[in-house]
Write a protein that holds these residues in place. Structure first.
Motif, PDB file in Angstrom:
ATOM      1  N   THR A 226     -83.915 -70.186 -50.143  1.00  0.00           N
ATOM      2  CA  THR A 226     -83.027 -71.347 -50.262  1.00  0.00           C
ATOM      3  C   THR A 226     -82.106 -71.445 -49.068  1.00  0.00           C
ATOM      4  OG1 THR A 226     -83.106 -71.278 -52.677  1.00  0.00           O
ATOM      5  CG2 THR A 226     -81.234 -72.412 -51.666  1.00  0.00           C
ATOM      6  N   TRP A 227     -81.459 -70.333 -48.696  1.00  0.00           N
ATOM      7  CA  TRP A 227     -80.512 -70.457 -47.569  1.00  0.00           C
ATOM      8  C   TRP A 227     -81.237 -70.601 -46.241  1.00  0.00           C
ATOM      9  CZ3 TRP A 227     -80.243 -67.280 -43.414  1.00  0.00           C
ATOM     10  CH2 TRP A 227     -80.578 -65.938 -43.538  1.00  0.00           C
ATOM     11  N   GLU A 228     -82.446 -70.068 -46.134  1.00  0.00           N
ATOM     12  CA  GLU A 228     -83.203 -70.234 -44.896  1.00  0.00           C
ATOM     13  C   GLU A 228     -83.618 -71.687 -44.670  1.00  0.00           C
ATOM     14  OE1 GLU A 228     -86.468 -67.591 -45.180  1.00  0.00           O
ATOM     15  OE2 GLU A 228     -85.319 -65.817 -44.578  1.00  0.00           O
ATOM     16  N   THR A 229     -83.837 -72.424 -45.749  1.00  0.00           N
ATOM     17  CA  THR A 229     -84.305 -73.807 -45.628  1.00  0.00           C
ATOM     18  C   THR A 229     -83.191 -74.832 -45.819  1.00  0.00           C
ATOM     19  OG1 THR A 229     -84.891 -73.831 -47.993  1.00  0.00           O
ATOM     20  CG2 THR A 229     -86.610 -73.174 -46.425  1.00  0.00           C
ATOM     21  N   SER A 230     -81.955 -74.371 -45.933  1.00  0.00           N
ATOM     22  CA  SER A 230     -80.861 -75.316 -46.178  1.00  0.00           C
ATOM     23  C   SER A 230     -79.763 -75.206 -45.127  1.00  0.00           C
ATOM     24  CB  SER A 230     -80.256 -75.073 -47.571  1.00  0.00           C
ATOM     25  OG  SER A 230     -79.728 -73.763 -47.657  1.00  0.00           O
ATOM     26  N   GLY A 231     -80.147 -74.802 -43.912  1.00  0.00           N
ATOM     27  CA  GLY A 231     -79.158 -74.724 -42.854  1.00  0.00           C
ATOM     28  C   GLY A 231     -78.125 -73.642 -43.076  1.00  0.00           C
ATOM     29  N   ASP A 232     -78.569 -72.470 -43.544  1.00  0.00           N
ATOM     30  CA  ASP A 232     -77.698 -71.309 -43.784  1.00  0.00           C
ATOM     31  C   ASP A 232     -76.664 -71.536 -44.879  1.00  0.00           C
ATOM     32  OD1 ASP A 232     -79.018 -69.774 -42.003  1.00  0.00           O
ATOM     33  OD2 ASP A 232     -77.550 -69.940 -40.389  1.00  0.00           O
ATOM     34  N   ARG A 233     -76.897 -72.522 -45.751  1.00  0.00           N
ATOM     35  CA  ARG A 233     -76.043 -72.635 -46.926  1.00  0.00           C
ATOM     36  C   ARG A 233     -76.429 -71.553 -47.927  1.00  0.00           C
ATOM     37  NH1 ARG A 233     -76.789 -78.167 -49.440  1.00  0.00           N
ATOM     38  NH2 ARG A 233     -75.139 -77.413 -50.825  1.00  0.00           N
ATOM     39  N   TYR A 234     -75.515 -71.223 -48.813  1.00  0.00           N
ATOM     40  CA  TYR A 234     -75.735 -70.262 -49.890  1.00  0.00           C
ATOM     41  C   TYR A 234     -75.874 -68.821 -49.408  1.00  0.00           C
ATOM     42  CZ  TYR A 234     -76.774 -74.631 -52.295  1.00  0.00           C
ATOM     43  OH  TYR A 234     -76.717 -75.898 -52.786  1.00  0.00           O
ATOM     44  N   VAL A 235     -75.455 -68.537 -48.178  1.00  0.00           N
ATOM     45  CA  VAL A 235     -75.463 -67.143 -47.730  1.00  0.00           C
ATOM     46  C   VAL A 235     -74.571 -66.305 -48.642  1.00  0.00           C
ATOM     47  CG1 VAL A 235     -74.878 -65.591 -45.835  1.00  0.00           C
ATOM     48  CG2 VAL A 235     -75.989 -67.759 -45.349  1.00  0.00           C
ATOM     49  N   GLU A 236     -73.460 -66.896 -49.083  1.00  0.00           N
ATOM     50  CA  GLU A 236     -72.546 -66.157 -49.959  1.00  0.00           C
ATOM     51  C   GLU A 236     -73.216 -65.786 -51.275  1.00  0.00           C
ATOM     52  OE1 GLU A 236     -72.136 -70.493 -50.987  1.00  0.00           O
ATOM     53  OE2 GLU A 236     -72.349 -69.280 -49.168  1.00  0.00           O
ATOM     54  N   VAL A 237     -74.161 -66.617 -51.728  1.00  0.00           N
ATOM     55  CA  VAL A 237     -74.876 -66.317 -52.974  1.00  0.00           C
ATOM     56  C   VAL A 237     -75.733 -65.074 -52.789  1.00  0.00           C
ATOM     57  CG1 VAL A 237     -76.598 -67.168 -54.609  1.00  0.00           C
ATOM     58  CG2 VAL A 237     -74.867 -68.727 -53.696  1.00  0.00           C
ATOM     59  N   GLU A 238     -76.451 -64.991 -51.672  1.00  0.00           N
ATOM     60  CA  GLU A 238     -77.290 -63.830 -51.415  1.00  0.00           C
ATOM     61  C   GLU A 238     -76.454 -62.562 -51.282  1.00  0.00           C
ATOM     62  OE1 GLU A 238     -81.117 -62.721 -48.694  1.00  0.00           O
ATOM     63  OE2 GLU A 238     -79.403 -63.602 -47.667  1.00  0.00           O
ATOM     64  N   HIS A 239     -75.291 -62.661 -50.628  1.00  0.00           N
ATOM     65  CA  HIS A 239     -74.432 -61.483 -50.474  1.00  0.00           C
ATOM     66  C   HIS A 239     -73.924 -61.000 -51.830  1.00  0.00           C
ATOM     67  CE1 HIS A 239     -73.603 -61.023 -46.010  1.00  0.00           C
ATOM     68  NE2 HIS A 239     -74.471 -62.026 -46.076  1.00  0.00           N
ATOM     69  N   LEU A 240     -73.467 -61.930 -52.650  1.00  0.00           N
ATOM     70  CA  LEU A 240     -72.958 -61.539 -53.967  1.00  0.00           C
ATOM     71  C   LEU A 240     -74.071 -60.926 -54.816  1.00  0.00           C
ATOM     72  CD1 LEU A 240     -70.439 -63.183 -56.277  1.00  0.00           C
ATOM     73  CD2 LEU A 240     -72.756 -62.966 -57.181  1.00  0.00           C
ATOM     74  N   LEU A 241     -75.235 -61.557 -54.832  1.00  0.00           N
ATOM     75  CA  LEU A 241     -76.336 -61.055 -55.638  1.00  0.00           C
ATOM     76  C   LEU A 241     -76.782 -59.674 -55.150  1.00  0.00           C
ATOM     77  CD1 LEU A 241     -78.432 -61.498 -57.862  1.00  0.00           C
ATOM     78  CD2 LEU A 241     -79.846 -62.712 -56.182  1.00  0.00           C
ATOM     79  N   SER A 242     -76.890 -59.492 -53.851  1.00  0.00           N
ATOM     80  CA  SER A 242     -77.326 -58.200 -53.306  1.00  0.00           C
ATOM     81  C   SER A 242     -76.353 -57.098 -53.680  1.00  0.00           C
ATOM     82  CB  SER A 242     -77.461 -58.286 -51.780  1.00  0.00           C
ATOM     83  OG  SER A 242     -78.448 -59.219 -51.405  1.00  0.00           O
ATOM     84  N   TRP A 243     -75.077 -57.401 -53.604  1.00  0.00           N
ATOM     85  CA  TRP A 243     -74.065 -56.386 -53.929  1.00  0.00           C
ATOM     86  C   TRP A 243     -74.174 -55.961 -55.386  1.00  0.00           C
ATOM     87  CZ3 TRP A 243     -69.836 -55.460 -57.040  1.00  0.00           C
ATOM     88  CH2 TRP A 243     -68.984 -54.419 -56.635  1.00  0.00           C
ATOM     89  N   HIS A 244     -74.365 -56.919 -56.278  1.00  0.00           N
ATOM     90  CA  HIS A 244     -74.439 -56.585 -57.700  1.00  0.00           C
ATOM     91  C   HIS A 244     -75.761 -55.914 -58.050  1.00  0.00           C
ATOM     92  CE1 HIS A 244     -70.683 -58.080 -59.345  1.00  0.00           C
ATOM     93  NE2 HIS A 244     -70.767 -59.093 -58.498  1.00  0.00           N
ATOM     94  N   VAL A 245     -76.858 -56.282 -57.379  1.00  0.00           N
ATOM     95  CA  VAL A 245     -78.115 -55.571 -57.586  1.00  0.00           C
ATOM     96  C   VAL A 245     -77.952 -54.105 -57.186  1.00  0.00           C
ATOM     97  CG1 VAL A 245     -80.475 -55.318 -56.720  1.00  0.00           C
ATOM     98  CG2 VAL A 245     -79.643 -57.563 -57.426  1.00  0.00           C
ATOM     99  N   SER A 246     -77.348 -53.874 -56.033  1.00  0.00           N
ATOM    100  CA  SER A 246     -77.108 -52.508 -55.583  1.00  0.00           C
ATOM    101  C   SER A 246     -76.259 -51.737 -56.588  1.00  0.00           C
ATOM    102  CB  SER A 246     -76.423 -52.530 -54.209  1.00  0.00           C
ATOM    103  OG  SER A 246     -76.053 -51.232 -53.802  1.00  0.00           O
ATOM    104  N   THR A 247     -75.206 -52.382 -57.084  1.00  0.00           N
ATOM    105  CA  THR A 247     -74.327 -51.722 -58.053  1.00  0.00           C
ATOM    106  C   THR A 247     -75.078 -51.370 -59.330  1.00  0.00           C
ATOM    107  OG1 THR A 247     -72.408 -52.923 -57.178  1.00  0.00           O
ATOM    108  CG2 THR A 247     -72.199 -51.981 -59.385  1.00  0.00           C
TER     109      THR A 247
END
Length: 361
Positions: free
Chosen positions: A191-212
């Motif tokens: 999604t963020w790759e095809t939307s002009g780098d939008r939603y990068v914050e979503v990937e960061h939040l999700l990755s952090w919680h997956v790791s946790t």
């Protein structure tokens, strides 16, 4: 979340409180009748505690994977159950279904299981086969992925955390990773790759919680092979310049949940540090993770496989596994390349002298 909020919040304030965009709140009001009681201050609608309670229920149900229309019906039912102490008449949504506004916020209650949610199952036995392939149907996979993605896009951290912890506890880290975490991470990345780098914050939040969630997997007592010997741990490391280590954390969770001891070195481990760790810990196996071809280092894998420890004449060397898509090319003789998390767990169990626990087909 804390339910003790002041009445009369603006739409923007409620959006910030719940992690939902104001556009989403207006859409829910227009489409499903999930909106504030019909009162205004200075021309602007205000949300009272009872309104916010309904919104919380809507967020919870959509995060559980229910379609928005079904979630809205259940959330409106909450308002109807609690009555309308202020005497206001039920308000209708755009679909003609009546809803009611109540002044009071309901007290603690048990959350009913949505009728489309999977039947709860006991946590998998540590060291035993993952329970998920028998309990997580194709429809269940879609529902879990949809709910997690919605919560992540809303930046609803509490919902993301609860969903991930429930997934891991119910199905085990291997199934949770393969069936839900990876598909949602890939979808957010696309999604963020095809939307002009939008939603990068979503990937960061999700990755952090997956790791946790993966790091919370409890480790039972370490198992020993049948002959009573105590082989060294499994050493997990990303190759130098490799910063992506979520998949390695999933492998660590699978090992820990099976009672296989490991040492996690994490991202971008320097060559010298990796060699020192091998000599100091005497590992039964070393896993080298590479996400991209640019970071894969075949000479490093060869050197690690040749690194020995112990007294002269009785030197030991570790089994080496090159994991990740970066290792698509040739590899040194004797070095293993598992193509999935399950393959890696099976190979590492064998390297430590175990018979792999029978898993689901």
């Amino acid at each position: 979340m804390n339910d003790s909020v002041e009445p009369g919040l603006t739409t923007g304030a409620v959006a910030r409180l719940l992690g939902v965009s104001p556009v989403t709140l207006r859409s829910w009001d227009r489409r499903y009748g999930i909106g504030p009681a019909d009162h205004r201050v200075g021309g602007h609608r205000r949300w009272r505690p009872a309104d916010i309670a309904v919104l919380r229920e809507m967020c919870r149900l959509t995060a559980a994977g229910l379609p928005p229309a079904e979630s809205a019906r259940a959330a409106r039912a909450l308002r109807e159950r609690d009555g309308h102490a202020d005497g206001t008449a039920p308000r209708s949504g755009s679909d003609g279904t009546p809803g009611q506004a109540a002044d009071r916020v309901p007290g603690p209650r048990s959350s009913p299981t949505p009728r489309s949610s999977p039947t709860p199952r006991s946590s998998p036995t540590p060291g035993g086969p993952p329970a998920g392939d028998r309990g997580l149907s194709a429809a269940g996979v879609r529902r879990e992925c949809r709910g997690l993605a919605r919560a992540a896009v809303r930046l609803d951290a509490p919902a993301v955390e609860e969903l991930l912890d429930t997934l891991v506890a119910r199905y085990g880290p291997v199934v949770a990773w393969e069936k839900v975490m990876v598909p949602v991470l890939h979808a957010v990345g696309r999604t963020w790759e095809t939307s002009g780098d939008r939603y990068v914050e979503v990937e960061h939040l999700l990755s952090w919680h997956v790791s946790t969630a993966l790091r919370r997997v409890p480790s039972p007592p370490a198992r020993c092979p049948g002959d009573g010997a105590a082989p060294g741990p499994v050493l997990l490391a990303c190759v130098p310049d490799e910063q992506h280590c979520l998949a390695l954390e999933a492998l660590a969770a699978g090992l820990g949940g099976s009672g296989v001891p490991y040492r996690m070195l994490g991202a971008a481990v320097p060559v010298e540090a990796l060699g020192a760790a091998v000599r100091r810990t005497g590992p039964a196996a070393v896993v080298l993770w590479s996400q991209s071809r640019s970071t894969a280092n075949v000479p490093l894998a060869r050197d690690v496989a040749a690194t020995g420890w112990g007294v002269r004449g009785a030197r030991n060397t570790p089994a080496v596994l090159t994991a990740g898509p970066g290792w698509a090319g040739p590899r040194p003789a004797g070095v293993l390349r598992p193509l999935s998390l399950r393959e890696a767990l099976s190979a590492l169990a064998g390297a430590r002298g175990f018979s792999p626990a029978p898993g689901p087909a």
